[in-house]
Design an enzyme around this catalytic site. Structure first.
Site, PDB file in Angstrom:
ATOM      1  N   HIS A 246      48.907  43.174  77.467  1.00 45.35           N
ATOM      2  CA  HIS A 246      49.800  43.606  78.579  1.00 45.35           C
ATOM      3  C   HIS A 246      50.652  42.619  79.029  1.00 45.35           C
ATOM      4  O   HIS A 246      51.921  42.961  79.390  1.00 45.35           O
ATOM      5  CB  HIS A 246      48.948  43.724  79.889  1.00 45.35           C
ATOM      6  N   LYS A 250      55.402  37.869  77.751  1.00 52.40           N
ATOM      7  CA  LYS A 250      55.663  36.580  78.209  1.00 52.40           C
ATOM      8  C   LYS A 250      56.273  35.382  77.294  1.00 52.40           C
ATOM      9  O   LYS A 250      56.383  34.455  77.767  1.00 52.40           O
ATOM     10  CB  LYS A 250      54.340  36.032  79.119  1.00 52.40           C
ATOM     11  N   HIS A 275      59.035  40.497  81.762  1.00 52.43           N
ATOM     12  CA  HIS A 275      57.861  40.444  80.815  1.00 52.43           C
ATOM     13  C   HIS A 275      57.329  41.991  80.411  1.00 52.43           C
ATOM     14  O   HIS A 275      57.030  42.081  79.371  1.00 52.43           O
ATOM     15  CB  HIS A 275      56.831  39.204  80.785  1.00 52.43           C
ATOM     16  N   HIS A 301      51.686  47.767  83.643  1.00 52.88           N
ATOM     17  CA  HIS A 301      50.669  46.975  84.407  1.00 52.88           C
ATOM     18  C   HIS A 301      50.994  46.382  85.862  1.00 52.88           C
ATOM     19  O   HIS A 301      50.096  45.930  86.690  1.00 52.88           O
ATOM     20  CB  HIS A 301      49.773  46.121  83.484  1.00 52.88           C
ATOM     21  N   ASP A 330      43.606  43.093  85.594  1.00 56.00           N
ATOM     22  CA  ASP A 330      44.573  41.824  85.532  1.00 56.00           C
ATOM     23  C   ASP A 330      44.636  40.931  86.748  1.00 56.00           C
ATOM     24  O   ASP A 330      44.584  39.773  86.473  1.00 56.00           O
ATOM     25  CB  ASP A 330      46.160  42.256  84.930  1.00 56.00           C
TER      26      ASP A 330
END
Ligand code: C2E
Ligand code: SIN
Ligand code: SIN
Ligand code: SIN
Ligand code: FE
Ligand code: FE
Length: 397
Positions: A246, A250, A275, A301, A330
């Site tokens: 996910h 990044k 990201h 997400h 998350d």
């Protein structure tokens, strides 16, 4: 579990009529063609063989050349079974590349030692009575032996396999070789993909000084939520494989922003939000469905049920269920962990937030699933806690 077909002859069956034979073959061939899981292919193959020749038992064995073992899967929920690759008649057949055909295991002289080593000894342990027995090895496209079909006991009045049965099982075997070879290849490709995905997920997290256990936990939480929400085992498994990706985007976020100890400025947060798009663009063009799933998760997400998330601000069921599940998994993990920019929250505070955000940030059904699965989720959190990491230098406290 097994009937004893030898104390009564009232249960004898008939051989298949040609049109029934065709139906059996077509039915199974289409099921097998649609099946991706090797275990299931093995079981379908065995069922097909059993029905074609009206035998009581049929097993498809595969040779594991690394371990010198033959293995099979005989039922859902049961572990695979393994025997040494030279054991019993099946071992004899694959080792010598020879089909074996026996009318009565207890009077047969030719294969006596193998029978006493295999079938007959198994009978003594289980109380089953093996009579007729057939083993037919099959090959891969390189011509190497890759396994064998084994059939035990004929359920018609003759109680013996015929030459026709031998032909039918040989036919099934040649088909088995091809299907199993492609199932094995698919499995190998998927194992490789799983590995790559997990490693990439770890890279994403390590850049942001989060540990590999974060991706592991998010994967396990997503899996539990998916099952609770009624997804099949297979789909839940898929999400578990894909969800560690996910935050892969990044990797492209500057260090100064990603690991800034304090609160982000508005501009920095805008940058950070990229990201999701970066991850999506990395993965979206793959034709592999595991990577496609990972692309959806990376993209969605941070969307919110109420439409106030990013990057697109889509809402409700416009957000893919994979995105809605991973979102909660998350945040649960992020809140419960120390980050460079904040300390871990107490569980009570996290649970309160989830109740408040039910129908706001999060899909209400996913929140309900979360509370139902909370005991299991907390066990995962314990099992993969950062304190349990082998290398404590990797954790940031
Ligand atoms: P992350 O640290 O993995 O956090 C994921 C999500 O968990 C966040 O998404 C947010 O929804 C939730 N979350 C984490 N910590 C908190 C918190 O203290 N309070 C609340 N209410 N929610 C929290 P979000 O906000 O979209 O952030 C995405 C990513 O941006 C974060 O991933 C993190 O890497 C970074 N980030 C967000 N805020 C900051 C910050 O103030 N400083 C730094 N250095 N990074 C930040
Ligand atoms: C397994 O051990 O389940 C797979 C072995 C093989 O692919 O041969
Ligand atoms: C085995 O389980 O060893 C195979 C049985 C046999 O064919 O002897
Ligand atoms: C975690 O793995 O989520 C905890 C470590 C961190 O947040 O940096
Ligand atoms: Fe994220
Ligand atoms: Fe994350």
């Amino acid at each position: 579990m097994e009937q004893d077909h030898f104390t009564t002859n009232s249960t004898f069956k008939k051989d298949l009529e040609p049109e029934d034979m065709l139906r059996v073959i077509f039915d199974y061939a289409s099921k097998i063609a649609n099946e991706r899981l090797l275990d299931n292919v093995l079981m379908l193959m065995a069922d097909m063989g059993r029905e074609m020749i009206v035998s009581d038992r049929c097993t498809v064995w595969l040779l594991d050349t690394q371990k010198n073992e033959l293995w099979s899967k005989v039922a859902h929920g049961l572990d695979e079974i393994r025997i040494p690759s030279s054991a019993g008649l099946v071992g004899y057949a694959v080792t010598n590349d020879q089909a074996v055909f026996i009318h009565d295991a207890y009077t047969n002289e030719e294969y006596k030692s193998y029978l006493q080593n295999g079938a007959i000894r198994t009978d003594q342990q289980t109380g089953y009575r093996t009579k007729a027995l057939m083993v037919i090895p099959f090959r891969n496209s390189q011509g190497e032996i890759m396994g064998a079909y084994q059939a035990i006991n004929k359920l018609t009045a003759s109680e013996q396999f015929s030459d026709k049965d031998m032909e039918y099982l040989t036919l099934a075997s040649s088909y088995a070789g091809k299907s199993l070879e492609s199932a094995l290849l698919t499995m190998e490709i998927e194992e490789t993909q799983k590995e790559i995905i997990f490693r990439m997920g770890e890279i994403g997290e390590s850049r942001s000084k989060e540990t590999g256990n974060h991706v592991k936990r998010v994967a396990e939480y997503s899996y539990l939520l998916a099952l609770e929400l009624g997804m099949t085992q297979e789909e839940a498994e898929l999400l578990k494989i894909a969800s560690p990706m996910h935050d892969i985007g990044k990797v492209a976020i500057p260090d100064a922003v990603l690991n800034k100890p304090g609160k982000l400025t508005e501009d920095e947060f805008k940058l950070m939000q990229n990201h999701t798009l970066i991850g999506y663009n990395l993965l979206r063009n793959s034709t592999r469905y595991i990577l496609k799933t990972a692309a959806v998760v990376a993209y969605e997400h941070h969307e919110k049920w109420n439409g106030r998330g990013y990057p697109r601000g889509i809402k409700g069921e416009e957000i893919h269920i994979y995105g809605r599940i991973t979102a909660l998994a998350d945040v649960f993990d992020a809140l419960g962990s120390d980050r460079v920019y904040k300390k871990a929250w107490e569980l009570d505070r996290i649970l309160r937030l989830f109740q408040e955000e039910r129908g706001e940030h999060f899909d209400p059904d996913v929140v309900d699933a979360f509370f139902k699965q909370l005991p299991a989720i907390l066990r995962v959190r314990e099992q993969y806690s950062d304190a349990a990491l082998a290398n404590p230098i990797e954790t940031n406290t």
